[in-house]
Design a protein around this motif. Structure first.
Motif, PDB file in Angstrom:
ATOM      1  N   LYS A 281      15.662 -14.511 -14.546  1.00 31.24           N
ATOM      2  CA  LYS A 281      16.029 -13.413 -15.449  1.00 31.24           C
ATOM      3  C   LYS A 281      15.709 -13.703 -16.912  1.00 31.24           C
ATOM      4  CE  LYS A 281      17.861 -11.504 -11.800  1.00 31.24           C
ATOM      5  NZ  LYS A 281      17.107 -10.435 -11.087  1.00 31.24           N
ATOM      6  N   ASN A 282      14.804 -14.632 -17.149  1.00 31.00           N
ATOM      7  CA  ASN A 282      14.386 -14.921 -18.525  1.00 31.00           C
ATOM      8  C   ASN A 282      13.054 -14.215 -18.744  1.00 31.00           C
ATOM      9  OD1 ASN A 282      13.633 -15.981 -21.006  1.00 31.00           O
ATOM     10  ND2 ASN A 282      14.371 -18.056 -20.529  1.00 31.00           N
ATOM     11  N   ASN A 283      13.122 -12.922 -18.983  1.00 26.95           N
ATOM     12  CA  ASN A 283      11.914 -12.108 -19.060  1.00 26.95           C
ATOM     13  C   ASN A 283      11.046 -12.420 -20.269  1.00 26.95           C
ATOM     14  OD1 ASN A 283      12.675 -10.892 -16.698  1.00 26.95           O
ATOM     15  ND2 ASN A 283      13.464  -9.020 -17.648  1.00 26.95           N
ATOM     16  N   ALA A 284      11.682 -12.842 -21.345  1.00 27.49           N
ATOM     17  CA  ALA A 284      10.906 -13.159 -22.548  1.00 27.49           C
ATOM     18  C   ALA A 284       9.958 -14.324 -22.286  1.00 27.49           C
ATOM     19  CB  ALA A 284      11.841 -13.472 -23.715  1.00 27.49           C
ATOM     20  N   LYS A 285      10.494 -15.373 -21.664  1.00 24.87           N
ATOM     21  CA  LYS A 285       9.658 -16.534 -21.335  1.00 24.87           C
ATOM     22  C   LYS A 285       8.657 -16.174 -20.232  1.00 24.87           C
ATOM     23  CE  LYS A 285       9.864 -20.208 -22.668  1.00 24.87           C
ATOM     24  NZ  LYS A 285       9.171 -20.891 -23.790  1.00 24.87           N
ATOM     25  N   ALA A 286       9.092 -15.322 -19.319  1.00 20.41           N
ATOM     26  CA  ALA A 286       8.188 -14.896 -18.244  1.00 20.41           C
ATOM     27  C   ALA A 286       6.978 -14.182 -18.840  1.00 20.41           C
ATOM     28  CB  ALA A 286       8.918 -13.990 -17.270  1.00 20.41           C
ATOM     29  N   LEU A 287       7.234 -13.286 -19.783  1.00 21.99           N
ATOM     30  CA  LEU A 287       6.154 -12.542 -20.417  1.00 21.99           C
ATOM     31  C   LEU A 287       5.218 -13.484 -21.193  1.00 21.99           C
ATOM     32  CD1 LEU A 287       4.922  -9.785 -20.994  1.00 21.99           C
ATOM     33  CD2 LEU A 287       6.452  -9.582 -22.974  1.00 21.99           C
ATOM     34  N   GLU A 288       5.832 -14.453 -21.847  1.00 19.63           N
ATOM     35  CA  GLU A 288       5.038 -15.439 -22.601  1.00 19.63           C
ATOM     36  C   GLU A 288       4.029 -16.138 -21.696  1.00 19.63           C
ATOM     37  OE1 GLU A 288       5.783 -19.882 -24.483  1.00 19.63           O
ATOM     38  OE2 GLU A 288       7.432 -18.421 -24.622  1.00 19.63           O
ATOM     39  N   PHE A 289       4.471 -16.545 -20.515  1.00 22.16           N
ATOM     40  CA  PHE A 289       3.573 -17.284 -19.631  1.00 22.16           C
ATOM     41  C   PHE A 289       2.633 -16.377 -18.856  1.00 22.16           C
ATOM     42  CE2 PHE A 289       6.284 -20.810 -20.693  1.00 22.16           C
ATOM     43  CZ  PHE A 289       5.407 -21.886 -20.678  1.00 22.16           C
ATOM     44  N   TYR A 290       3.030 -15.151 -18.614  1.00 25.72           N
ATOM     45  CA  TYR A 290       2.089 -14.216 -18.000  1.00 25.72           C
ATOM     46  C   TYR A 290       0.917 -13.974 -18.954  1.00 25.72           C
ATOM     47  CZ  TYR A 290       5.391 -13.049 -14.248  1.00 25.72           C
ATOM     48  OH  TYR A 290       6.218 -13.082 -13.160  1.00 25.72           O
ATOM     49  N   LYS A 291       1.234 -13.826 -20.226  1.00 27.03           N
ATOM     50  CA  LYS A 291       0.175 -13.638 -21.219  1.00 27.03           C
ATOM     51  C   LYS A 291      -0.714 -14.880 -21.313  1.00 27.03           C
ATOM     52  CE  LYS A 291       2.581 -10.280 -24.146  1.00 27.03           C
ATOM     53  NZ  LYS A 291       3.193 -10.024 -25.491  1.00 27.03           N
ATOM     54  N   LYS A 292      -0.082 -16.044 -21.191  1.00 28.58           N
ATOM     55  CA  LYS A 292      -0.844 -17.295 -21.229  1.00 28.58           C
ATOM     56  C   LYS A 292      -1.791 -17.371 -20.038  1.00 28.58           C
ATOM     57  CE  LYS A 292      -0.207 -22.270 -21.893  1.00 28.58           C
ATOM     58  NZ  LYS A 292      -0.803 -22.300 -23.232  1.00 28.58           N
ATOM     59  N   ALA A 293      -1.284 -16.958 -18.880  1.00 23.05           N
ATOM     60  CA  ALA A 293      -2.119 -16.937 -17.676  1.00 23.05           C
ATOM     61  C   ALA A 293      -3.317 -16.014 -17.868  1.00 23.05           C
ATOM     62  CB  ALA A 293      -1.292 -16.498 -16.479  1.00 23.05           C
ATOM     63  N   GLN A 294      -3.044 -14.841 -18.498  1.00 24.45           N
ATOM     64  CA  GLN A 294      -4.113 -13.890 -18.756  1.00 24.45           C
ATOM     65  C   GLN A 294      -5.166 -14.499 -19.670  1.00 24.45           C
ATOM     66  OE1 GLN A 294      -3.975 -10.866 -17.305  1.00 24.45           O
ATOM     67  NE2 GLN A 294      -5.769  -9.910 -18.231  1.00 24.45           N
ATOM     68  N   GLU A 295      -4.720 -15.217 -20.697  1.00 21.97           N
ATOM     69  CA  GLU A 295      -5.630 -15.873 -21.633  1.00 21.97           C
ATOM     70  C   GLU A 295      -6.474 -16.941 -20.937  1.00 21.97           C
ATOM     71  OE1 GLU A 295      -3.094 -17.465 -24.597  1.00 21.97           O
ATOM     72  OE2 GLU A 295      -2.528 -15.502 -25.443  1.00 21.97           O
ATOM     73  N   LEU A 296      -5.900 -17.535 -19.913  1.00 22.93           N
ATOM     74  CA  LEU A 296      -6.589 -18.600 -19.190  1.00 22.93           C
ATOM     75  C   LEU A 296      -7.469 -18.065 -18.064  1.00 22.93           C
ATOM     76  CD1 LEU A 296      -3.644 -21.182 -19.044  1.00 22.93           C
ATOM     77  CD2 LEU A 296      -5.782 -21.435 -20.329  1.00 22.93           C
ATOM     78  N   GLY A 297      -7.596 -16.758 -17.979  1.00 24.82           N
ATOM     79  CA  GLY A 297      -8.517 -16.175 -17.007  1.00 24.82           C
ATOM     80  C   GLY A 297      -7.902 -15.780 -15.689  1.00 24.82           C
ATOM     81  N   THR A 298      -6.597 -15.809 -15.583  1.00 24.76           N
ATOM     82  CA  THR A 298      -5.925 -15.403 -14.342  1.00 24.76           C
ATOM     83  C   THR A 298      -5.337 -14.003 -14.534  1.00 24.76           C
ATOM     84  OG1 THR A 298      -5.379 -17.678 -13.757  1.00 24.76           O
ATOM     85  CG2 THR A 298      -4.061 -15.961 -12.725  1.00 24.76           C
ATOM     86  N   ASP A 299      -5.639 -13.124 -13.628  1.00 17.53           N
ATOM     87  CA  ASP A 299      -5.193 -11.733 -13.756  1.00 17.53           C
ATOM     88  C   ASP A 299      -3.666 -11.652 -13.680  1.00 17.53           C
ATOM     89  OD1 ASP A 299      -4.941  -9.042 -13.872  1.00 17.53           O
ATOM     90  OD2 ASP A 299      -5.789  -8.644 -11.883  1.00 17.53           O
ATOM     91  N   ALA A 300      -3.050 -11.283 -14.767  1.00 17.22           N
ATOM     92  CA  ALA A 300      -1.590 -11.142 -14.812  1.00 17.22           C
ATOM     93  C   ALA A 300      -1.195  -9.800 -15.408  1.00 17.22           C
ATOM     94  CB  ALA A 300      -0.995 -12.286 -15.633  1.00 17.22           C
TER      95      ALA A 300
END
Length: 309
Positions: A281-300
């Protein structure tokens, strides 16, 4: 009475002539030894010089110089032969010849040769041990390095080699680790710790493959005690995730990304971290890492869109 005196004179002349002959023979033998030595015939030189000693001893004081010269050179020649055997990598024969040099040096009071031979022995033992290791005769190398360490217990390089030989000989893991830890105390900390970490990492990977997740996590933690290791953190994260220990998994995966930001699976790991945070339930951190995944080339994108509403 006159006949007796003449007989004594004749005997004295005879003895003197015999002594001169003995001295000439001893000198010839000595010179033969010198010639043999000059020609590189070391074994023959020793034989001539040893024989010259016996011949000169029969000459009394006149033979003293020859005796001293022979005794002065024989120990050095024996040690020189030992060195030749080392160059030929005939270590068994070299050890025997070094022992002989020490013995002869003691008999002929050659302290210099005795000291040099004593200093040479551990060096030759190390060469012998290394040759066995290089031949992959690891069991024999273990025994050889143990001999080296009996001569110099502070030899860190040999202690490290002993641990490596134990590892390759199939010794128990506890014995191998103990050997590496000993090497670490002798100035080989960096090399020894790297090897210990590798042992625990292999164990962790094997336990993870066997689905023994608790054991995998423990082994991975042990690996990291000897220096941060990206792969160990990856295994720890995967094992912790399987054990439903999300906080431990997140911490391990984040450390993995810190140590290997350019890893091929960096995007996938970032996505996993995002999902773990979202599950907590830590959506802020979840969003942070989803964006990081996107930056690293993984579809998020779908995850980012879902949390961005």
């Amino acid at each position: 009475m006159k006949k007796i005196i003449l007989s004594l004179i004749a005997l004295a002349l005879s003895v003197g002539f015999a002594s001169a002959q003995d001295m000439a023979q001893a000198t010839d033998t000595y010179n033969s030894g010198a010639a043999a030595l000059s020609n590189g015939e070391k074994a023959s030189a020793i034989e001539f010089f040893t024989k010259a000693i016996k011949e000169a001893e029969a000459c009394g004081e006149e033979g003293a110089e020859i005796i001293a010269n022979c005794k002065g050179v024989i120990p050095s020649i024996v040690l020189s032969i030992a060195k030749d055997l080392v160059k030929e990598a005939d270590y068994t024969a070299a050890f025997a010849k070094i022992d002989e040099a020490v013995k002869v040096a003691g008999e002929y009071a050659s302290e210099e040769v005795a000291t040099e031979a004593a200093e040479l022995l551990p060096q030759v033992k190390k060469l012998w041990a290394k040759s066995l290791y290089d031949k992959k005769d690891f069991a024999a190398a273990v025994d050889a390095y143990k001999e080296v360490l009996t001569l110099d217990a502070e030899d860190g390089a040999s202690a490290l080699r002993l641990a490596m030989a134990l590892a390759n000989s199939g010794a128990a893991q506890a014995d191998v680790i103990a050997a590496y830890e000993k090497a670490a105390t002798l100035g080989q900390e960096a090399n020894a710790n790297k090897q210990i970490a590798s042992i625990y990492l292999k164990d962790a990977a094997a336990q993870l493959k066997a689905k023994a997740y608790a054991a995998a996590a423990d082994a991975a933690k042990k690996a990291n005690e000897y220096g941060d290791n990206a792969q160990a953190y990856l295994v720890l994260g995967q094992a912790s995730q399987q054990l439903k220990k999300n906080a431990d998994a997140i911490s391990a995966f984040e450390k993995y990304l810190e140590l290997s930001p350019s890893a091929k699976n960096a995007g996938a790991i970032a996505l996993t971290i995002g999902a773990l945070y979202q599950g907590d339930k830590n959506n802020a951190k979840a969003l942070e890492f989803y964006k990081k995944a996107q930056e690293l080339g993984t579809d998020a994108k779908q995850y980012i869109d879902a949390l961005s509403k």
